[in-house]
Scaffold this motif. Structure first.
Motif, mmCIF file in Angstrom:
data_model
loop_
_atom_site.group_PDB
_atom_site.id
_atom_site.type_symbol
_atom_site.label_atom_id
_atom_site.label_comp_id
_atom_site.label_asym_id
_atom_site.label_seq_id
_atom_site.Cartn_x
_atom_site.Cartn_y
_atom_site.Cartn_z
ATOM 1 N N PHE A 199 5.952 3.221 0.634
ATOM 2 C CA PHE A 199 4.990 2.116 0.578
ATOM 3 C C PHE A 199 5.192 1.235 1.795
ATOM 4 O O PHE A 199 6.286 1.193 2.362
ATOM 5 N N MET A 239 7.817 -4.074 -3.675
ATOM 6 C CA MET A 239 7.642 -2.842 -2.907
ATOM 7 C C MET A 239 8.630 -1.775 -3.348
ATOM 8 O O MET A 239 8.272 -0.611 -3.518
ATOM 9 N N ARG A 259 8.722 -1.039 5.222
ATOM 10 C CA ARG A 259 8.442 0.137 4.396
ATOM 11 C C ARG A 259 9.522 0.309 3.345
ATOM 12 O O ARG A 259 10.708 0.106 3.635
ATOM 13 N N GLU A 313 0.815 -1.215 0.000
ATOM 14 C CA GLU A 313 0.000 0.000 0.000
ATOM 15 C C GLU A 313 0.848 1.265 0.000
ATOM 16 O O GLU A 313 1.897 1.320 0.643
ATOM 17 N N LEU A 314 0.346 2.281 -0.692
ATOM 18 C CA LEU A 314 0.955 3.599 -0.637
ATOM 19 C C LEU A 314 0.673 4.198 0.732
ATOM 20 O O LEU A 314 -0.456 4.220 1.198
ATOM 21 N N ASN A 363 7.730 -0.315 -6.780
ATOM 22 C CA ASN A 363 6.574 0.571 -6.689
ATOM 23 C C ASN A 363 6.910 1.894 -6.006
ATOM 24 O O ASN A 363 6.440 2.949 -6.434
ATOM 25 N N ALA A 364 7.715 1.854 -4.962
ATOM 26 C CA ALA A 364 8.113 3.102 -4.289
ATOM 27 C C ALA A 364 8.940 3.963 -5.230
ATOM 28 O O ALA A 364 8.718 5.172 -5.348
#
Length: 137
Positions: free
Chosen positions: A35, A58, A93, A24-25, A61-62
């Protein structure tokens, strides 16, 4: 929620792979994105630790979201992630920070941290800008 965050969340709704993996963002601002993944049984490898593929997803995406904060479209050109340690439960994170933004490429550094801000992995991703029409810039 600010306009950038709203735009990013709308874009990420199309990312089914990220959603499927419960990534998730958490936060976004210009040239920066965070994220999170709350570790679940399906996030773990056979040794009970977070699967390397989940950490890489992750990170990608970040980094990609940090690149996209200028409103242009990008595709991942290259990614490198150094796995340093892991954990079995809690939250991890991924933080992406743009290091260089050119006309057609962006370089983003990523750190993945776990409990007590311990560094789990670090790396860099480069992205290539594609115009909305699909032609390269």
């Amino acid at each position: 929620m600010n306009e950038l965050e709203e735009t990013m969340r709308e874009r990420l709704k199309k990312n089914q792979f990220m959603s499927y993996n419960h990534i998730e963002l958490e936060h976004v601002e210009p040239d920066y994105a965070v994220f999170r993944l709350d570790i679940r049984p399906e996030s773990r490898n056979i040794f009970g630790m977070v699967h390397g593929g989940a950490l890489y997803t992750m990170a990608d995406n970040a980094a990609g979201s940090a690149a996209h904060t200028d409103g242009r479209n990008y595709v991942t050109q290259n990614g490198s992630l150094h796995f340093l340690r892991n954990q079995t439960e809690g939250t991890v994170r991924a933080t992406g920070r743009v290091r260089h933004r050119g006309r057609s490429t962006v370089l983003v550094s990523v750190d993945i941290t776990g409990q007590d801000q311990r560094l789990l992995a670090t790396g860099e991703f480069s992205f290539f800008c594609v115009e909305r029409s699909g032609k390269s810039s």
